[in-house]
Design an enzyme around this catalytic site. Sequence first.
Site, mmCIF file in Angstrom:
data_model
loop_
_atom_site.group_PDB
_atom_site.id
_atom_site.type_symbol
_atom_site.label_atom_id
_atom_site.label_comp_id
_atom_site.label_asym_id
_atom_site.label_seq_id
_atom_site.Cartn_x
_atom_site.Cartn_y
_atom_site.Cartn_z
ATOM 1 N N LYS A 155 -17.283 -18.416 3.458
ATOM 2 C CA LYS A 155 -18.707 -18.284 3.754
ATOM 3 C C LYS A 155 -19.500 -17.604 2.658
ATOM 4 C CE LYS A 155 -18.347 -18.086 8.739
ATOM 5 N NZ LYS A 155 -18.364 -17.183 9.873
ATOM 6 N N GLY A 176 -10.083 -9.088 0.608
ATOM 7 C CA GLY A 176 -9.766 -10.037 1.685
ATOM 8 C C GLY A 176 -8.502 -10.850 1.489
ATOM 9 N N ARG A 215 0.825 -1.216 0.000
ATOM 10 C CA ARG A 215 0.000 0.000 0.000
ATOM 11 C C ARG A 215 0.862 1.271 0.000
ATOM 12 N NH1 ARG A 215 -5.126 -1.520 3.958
ATOM 13 N NH2 ARG A 215 -6.382 -2.488 2.318
HETATM 14 C C1 3PG Z 1 -8.670 -1.946 5.004
HETATM 15 O O1 3PG Z 1 -7.571 -2.414 5.340
HETATM 16 O O2 3PG Z 1 -9.655 -2.651 4.760
HETATM 17 C C2 3PG Z 1 -8.758 -0.454 4.826
HETATM 18 O O3 3PG Z 1 -7.578 0.150 5.226
HETATM 19 C C3 3PG Z 1 -9.951 0.084 5.582
HETATM 20 O O4 3PG Z 1 -9.801 -0.214 6.933
HETATM 21 P P1 3PG Z 1 -11.084 -0.543 7.804
HETATM 22 O O5 3PG Z 1 -11.624 -1.858 7.300
HETATM 23 O O6 3PG Z 1 -10.629 -0.582 9.213
HETATM 24 O O7 3PG Z 1 -12.073 0.576 7.550
#
Ligand code: 3PG
Length: 405
Positions: free
Chosen positions: A199, A356, A37
């Site tokens: 899931k 994910g 990132r």
């Molecule tokens: C992530 O890693 O999904 C993003 O940085 C957003 O973070 P969050 O899910 O805590 O809002």
Amino acid sequence: MTNFATLDDLDVKGRRVLVRSDMNVPVQDGVISDATRIERGMQTIAELSAAGAKVIVLSHFRRPLGQRVPEMTLLPVAKGLSNALDGKPVAFAEDCVGEVAENAVAAMKDGEILMLENVRFHKGEEANDPEFAKSLAALGDMYVNDAFSCAHRAHASTEALANLLPSAAGRNMEAELSALDSALGNPERPVAAVVGGAKISSKLELLMSLVDKVDTLVIGGAMANTFLQARGFSVGTSLCEPDLVSMARTIDLRASATACDLVLPFEVVIAESLTEGVATRTISAGKVPEDMMILDVGPAAASEAVRRLTLCKTVVWNGPMGAFEVPPFDMGTNAMAQAVGTLCRQGNLLAVAGGGDTVAALTNAGVAKEFTYLSTAGGAFLEWLEGKVLPGVAALGETIAKAPA
Ligand code: 3PG
Ligand code: MG
């Protein structure tokens, strides 16, 4: 796609530019374990700096829930950003609003970079509080949102700020949206989706939305077990969601109605438990014994899925096909991902992956660099695929906020 301003539209020399990046990277004992990132975000920062802007980087880091949590400081990330920029200094301010931040900004010279402390140390961030947003806006003359992976959050630094300052999308935001547009907004057909994971419950809306949009839908991972059960197959002790069997049936029927080719594994790899070194068997999907569990798609099923993907021009990929964290149950994911990677390399397929566990699964398969595009987004990637409006994108320009229906 071009209904929002980009860096090309901003005259930034000598101006204070607030850049919302997603620098929420995995950090263990102060060490960044995956800098993707940061690397994706640094292009915008470097470009603005080279153009003579005062670059003020905003980000959240984990979920401190509106409190100052020392372990959730962005300080190690500011160092990581400086490293990624070949040692270019990145100053750090211990707060993102108020006197500390104001003084740090006032001390900046053109071209310099400053990172502000975790915006989620303040409750106003997640509450999208207008007053908090105004305090942030006071630090800059312009706002650049480069955090596609936070665009599903309507927070002060991702949404409200865009309404307070002249705004533009950063390069990473542009790249993410353009990749998603070519994957599902305006894809070259036939288009396939590969969806896996544990899931159905977490991906119901996604599956419902995909059967209307794609020509082929390959389902793997434990969520395929619920579909197999819906088709009348026994799944033994496999992870399965019995209360969602009727929903799986509905999705299956919907796929027939929309002529979406829904591909389930007809052959599976089973074992007594999810343990490394456990004895495995490959068996047809209808023959799983009562005391065994499905842990991966079988090689013939993976080959057949690949054959169908070969007929497509575009693939969008989300989730693993098996319990890839425990070898050898990564073999199905690896075989399919490697085949898709090769098709991309040969120029025969455009494949976009995200969400994910996906990046981890494709990295494990050794093909993270071969896919056309790998999104750094989790939730935002899924919500975009589901056809939802992403507030962070909507604030930059209404019309490109979601995938076309
Ligand atoms: C992530 O890693 O999904 C993003 O940085 C957003 O973070 P969050 O899910 O805590 O809002
Ligand atoms: Mg998330």
